[in-house]
Motif scaffolding. Sequence first.
Motif, PDB file in Angstrom:
ATOM      1  N   TYR A 284       8.265  -0.276  11.402  1.00 46.01           N
ATOM      2  CA  TYR A 284       7.843  -1.267  10.418  1.00 46.01           C
ATOM      3  C   TYR A 284       6.453  -0.875   9.934  1.00 46.01           C
ATOM      4  CZ  TYR A 284      11.849  -3.875  12.137  1.00 46.01           C
ATOM      5  OH  TYR A 284      13.118  -4.259  12.488  1.00 46.01           O
ATOM      6  N   VAL A 285       6.406  -0.066   8.906  1.00 41.56           N
ATOM      7  CA  VAL A 285       5.217   0.551   8.329  1.00 41.56           C
ATOM      8  C   VAL A 285       4.718   1.672   9.232  1.00 41.56           C
ATOM      9  CG1 VAL A 285       2.881   0.246   7.451  1.00 41.56           C
ATOM     10  CG2 VAL A 285       4.598  -1.517   7.037  1.00 41.56           C
ATOM     11  N   SER A 286       4.239   1.356  10.428  1.00 37.58           N
ATOM     12  CA  SER A 286       3.756   2.281  11.465  1.00 37.58           C
ATOM     13  C   SER A 286       2.278   2.573  11.337  1.00 37.58           C
ATOM     14  CB  SER A 286       4.554   3.582  11.521  1.00 37.58           C
ATOM     15  OG  SER A 286       3.948   4.613  10.784  1.00 37.58           O
ATOM     16  N   TRP A 287       1.601   2.560  12.478  1.00 37.78           N
ATOM     17  CA  TRP A 287       0.188   2.920  12.544  1.00 37.78           C
ATOM     18  C   TRP A 287      -0.005   4.369  12.121  1.00 37.78           C
ATOM     19  CZ3 TRP A 287      -3.008  -0.997  13.065  1.00 37.78           C
ATOM     20  CH2 TRP A 287      -2.589  -2.146  13.759  1.00 37.78           C
ATOM     21  N   THR A 288       0.992   5.218  12.389  1.00 40.22           N
ATOM     22  CA  THR A 288       0.832   6.652  12.118  1.00 40.22           C
ATOM     23  C   THR A 288       0.562   6.914  10.644  1.00 40.22           C
ATOM     24  OG1 THR A 288       3.239   6.886  11.936  1.00 40.22           O
ATOM     25  CG2 THR A 288       2.256   7.332  14.083  1.00 40.22           C
ATOM     26  N   VAL A 289       1.302   6.264   9.757  1.00 42.74           N
ATOM     27  CA  VAL A 289       1.124   6.524   8.326  1.00 42.74           C
ATOM     28  C   VAL A 289      -0.184   5.929   7.814  1.00 42.74           C
ATOM     29  CG1 VAL A 289       2.405   4.486   7.504  1.00 42.74           C
ATOM     30  CG2 VAL A 289       2.277   6.528   6.085  1.00 42.74           C
ATOM     31  N   ILE A 290      -0.578   4.788   8.351  1.00 43.21           N
ATOM     32  CA  ILE A 290      -1.831   4.181   7.902  1.00 43.21           C
ATOM     33  C   ILE A 290      -3.013   5.056   8.303  1.00 43.21           C
ATOM     34  CG2 ILE A 290      -3.333   2.162   8.083  1.00 43.21           C
ATOM     35  CD1 ILE A 290      -0.820   0.496   8.712  1.00 43.21           C
ATOM     36  N   GLU A 291      -3.055   5.462   9.563  1.00 52.57           N
ATOM     37  CA  GLU A 291      -4.163   6.293  10.026  1.00 52.57           C
ATOM     38  C   GLU A 291      -4.169   7.654   9.346  1.00 52.57           C
ATOM     39  OE1 GLU A 291      -5.124   4.799  14.532  1.00 52.57           O
ATOM     40  OE2 GLU A 291      -3.252   5.887  14.236  1.00 52.57           O
ATOM     41  N   ALA A 292      -2.980   8.239   9.160  1.00 54.18           N
ATOM     42  CA  ALA A 292      -2.900   9.559   8.523  1.00 54.18           C
ATOM     43  C   ALA A 292      -3.456   9.520   7.108  1.00 54.18           C
ATOM     44  CB  ALA A 292      -1.458  10.051   8.514  1.00 54.18           C
ATOM     45  N   THR A 293      -3.077   8.501   6.341  1.00 54.02           N
ATOM     46  CA  THR A 293      -3.534   8.440   4.951  1.00 54.02           C
ATOM     47  C   THR A 293      -5.015   8.069   4.864  1.00 54.02           C
ATOM     48  OG1 THR A 293      -2.620   6.176   4.817  1.00 54.02           O
ATOM     49  CG2 THR A 293      -1.254   7.974   3.983  1.00 54.02           C
ATOM     50  N   ILE A 294      -5.516   7.295   5.808  1.00 51.09           N
ATOM     51  CA  ILE A 294      -6.954   7.004   5.823  1.00 51.09           C
ATOM     52  C   ILE A 294      -7.747   8.293   5.989  1.00 51.09           C
ATOM     53  CG2 ILE A 294      -8.805   5.996   7.250  1.00 51.09           C
ATOM     54  CD1 ILE A 294      -7.044   3.550   7.633  1.00 51.09           C
ATOM     55  N   PHE A 295      -7.224   9.222   6.782  1.00 48.19           N
ATOM     56  CA  PHE A 295      -7.930  10.481   7.020  1.00 48.19           C
ATOM     57  C   PHE A 295      -7.454  11.604   6.096  1.00 48.19           C
ATOM     58  CE2 PHE A 295      -8.902   8.254  11.001  1.00 48.19           C
ATOM     59  CZ  PHE A 295     -10.272   8.446  11.032  1.00 48.19           C
ATOM     60  N   GLY A 296      -6.817  11.227   4.990  1.00 48.21           N
ATOM     61  CA  GLY A 296      -6.575  12.172   3.911  1.00 48.21           C
ATOM     62  C   GLY A 296      -5.347  13.037   4.004  1.00 48.21           C
ATOM     63  N   HIS A 339      -3.206   9.150  -0.409  1.00 47.89           N
ATOM     64  CA  HIS A 339      -2.507   7.881  -0.617  1.00 47.89           C
ATOM     65  C   HIS A 339      -3.388   6.751  -0.071  1.00 47.89           C
ATOM     66  CE1 HIS A 339       1.251  10.158  -1.466  1.00 47.89           C
ATOM     67  NE2 HIS A 339       0.726  10.993  -0.596  1.00 47.89           N
ATOM     68  N   ASN A 340      -4.533   6.563  -0.701  1.00 50.22           N
ATOM     69  CA  ASN A 340      -5.531   5.620  -0.194  1.00 50.22           C
ATOM     70  C   ASN A 340      -5.062   4.170  -0.238  1.00 50.22           C
ATOM     71  OD1 ASN A 340      -7.406   7.728   0.197  1.00 50.22           O
ATOM     72  ND2 ASN A 340      -7.992   7.661  -1.951  1.00 50.22           N
ATOM     73  N   GLU A 341      -4.089   3.881  -1.102  1.00 51.46           N
ATOM     74  CA  GLU A 341      -3.675   2.491  -1.274  1.00 51.46           C
ATOM     75  C   GLU A 341      -3.008   1.933  -0.010  1.00 51.46           C
ATOM     76  OE1 GLU A 341      -0.211   5.068  -2.203  1.00 51.46           O
ATOM     77  OE2 GLU A 341      -2.340   5.087  -2.758  1.00 51.46           O
ATOM     78  N   ILE A 342      -2.431   2.796   0.829  1.00 53.38           N
ATOM     79  CA  ILE A 342      -1.743   2.313   2.032  1.00 53.38           C
ATOM     80  C   ILE A 342      -2.747   1.724   3.020  1.00 53.38           C
ATOM     81  CG2 ILE A 342      -0.336   2.997   4.015  1.00 53.38           C
ATOM     82  CD1 ILE A 342       0.982   5.091   2.198  1.00 53.38           C
ATOM     83  N   GLY A 343      -3.806   2.460   3.305  1.00 53.22           N
ATOM     84  CA  GLY A 343      -4.840   1.943   4.200  1.00 53.22           C
ATOM     85  C   GLY A 343      -5.565   0.750   3.609  1.00 53.22           C
ATOM     86  N   TYR A 344      -5.818   0.804   2.285  1.00 51.38           N
ATOM     87  CA  TYR A 344      -6.518  -0.292   1.615  1.00 51.38           C
ATOM     88  C   TYR A 344      -5.726  -1.594   1.730  1.00 51.38           C
ATOM     89  CZ  TYR A 344      -7.618  -3.389  -2.265  1.00 51.38           C
ATOM     90  OH  TYR A 344      -7.888  -4.505  -3.028  1.00 51.38           O
ATOM     91  N   LYS A 345      -4.429  -1.548   1.444  1.00 50.11           N
ATOM     92  CA  LYS A 345      -3.622  -2.771   1.503  1.00 50.11           C
ATOM     93  C   LYS A 345      -3.458  -3.257   2.941  1.00 50.11           C
ATOM     94  CE  LYS A 345      -1.039  -2.386  -2.815  1.00 50.11           C
ATOM     95  NZ  LYS A 345       0.284  -2.372  -3.465  1.00 50.11           N
ATOM     96  N   SER A 346      -3.413  -2.338   3.886  1.00 49.32           N
ATOM     97  CA  SER A 346      -3.306  -2.739   5.291  1.00 49.32           C
ATOM     98  C   SER A 346      -4.581  -3.441   5.744  1.00 49.32           C
ATOM     99  CB  SER A 346      -3.018  -1.516   6.157  1.00 49.32           C
ATOM    100  OG  SER A 346      -1.797  -0.903   5.776  1.00 49.32           O
TER     101      SER A 346
END
Length: 382
Positions: A284-296, A339-346
Amino acid sequence: MKTIWYFGLEPLKARYTYQLCKEWIPETFKEYPVTFKEIEVEYDNDQQIKVGSVLDAVGRGKYSLSQCNKFLDEISEGNVKEGDVIYLQDFWTSGFSSVLYALDLYNIKVKIYAMVHAQSVDEYDFTYQMSYWMRHYELGLDTRLTGIFVASTIHKEQLKSAGFKAPIHVISLPIHIEETIKKLPNKVTKKNIILFSSRLDKEKNPYFMLQVAEQFLNSYPDWEWHLTTSANEFKSGLPNIINELNAFSIIQPRFKLLANLTKEEYYKELSECKIQFNSSLQDYVSWTVIEATIFGADIVYPNFRSFKEFINQDRLYVPFYCKSALEVIDNTILNLRQHNEIGYKSDLGRRLKGYIISNNYQGAELNIWHEEAYILNLLYGN
């Protein structure tokens, strides 16, 4: 001033739970006129998962039972008042029925919120096989909840279909961007690395990942494929997968297994890799994708379940078709982007959660993926 009584998860430093419960959630409530009290109990900071997936089965139960025991003392000593709030970081908090029992007998009316990370409503989740007994408890607790938080719309729909009645708000996973970035203050250089960050259990589909990795590395001799874990060693409930991964890493030295990583070391891997690959059947979304996109990192994910709600179509492959996955990887390499929008929305979802709990929000159910503009107006006005 009301008190928010917070039942966090075991704050293990090598897992997301330390940042979530000791940094991100406490920071969330600082902007509101509330008293935030975490139910802190002793835990084994070096605990390794012996049986279980996200946290150790026995360790998780002992920790939450200790929290309930301590909170019962707070009730007995008269510290829990009418109008207070209980926030369960995990819906599955063993022993919480004893808290409900005491609250009713002491006639203390409180609001109760919970984050539902999975539960037995998903056929791919490891708790699904327990649904024949677990569902009764789930629906019983649901009747006592003021609100539920989930990461994705499909999860909300699954809960509703299973009979959940409490309001359900879709908030992504509640990361704190600024606090996360502080863990890795220095910029690193991107390298030709694809990273796989998921657990190696059945619901993460590691055999398919291995199939893709083998073919990719044959086609790209100047790239590496890394697997990471914070545990002392790689583990899985699947038979033979660890042996197969180890065997392939010997045959193919550009396939690397990186174990016992600290959070800072893991974030360095995310910062260095160009692509994060995912093959999950259940996430369900997953921490992995949020953290990965935050770090570029760029991302390649299956067009499956929750991922298609928030990941761009050209980064999704046909699930679970190896040729399609390789084609999307090829196209991604040619056009890497962030994909900065993923971390931003989270991060916005985390702030929304704080608003809902602190202000006793009674309005319509909210969805961070679909109603960003409305939520920004709700939180900050025009």
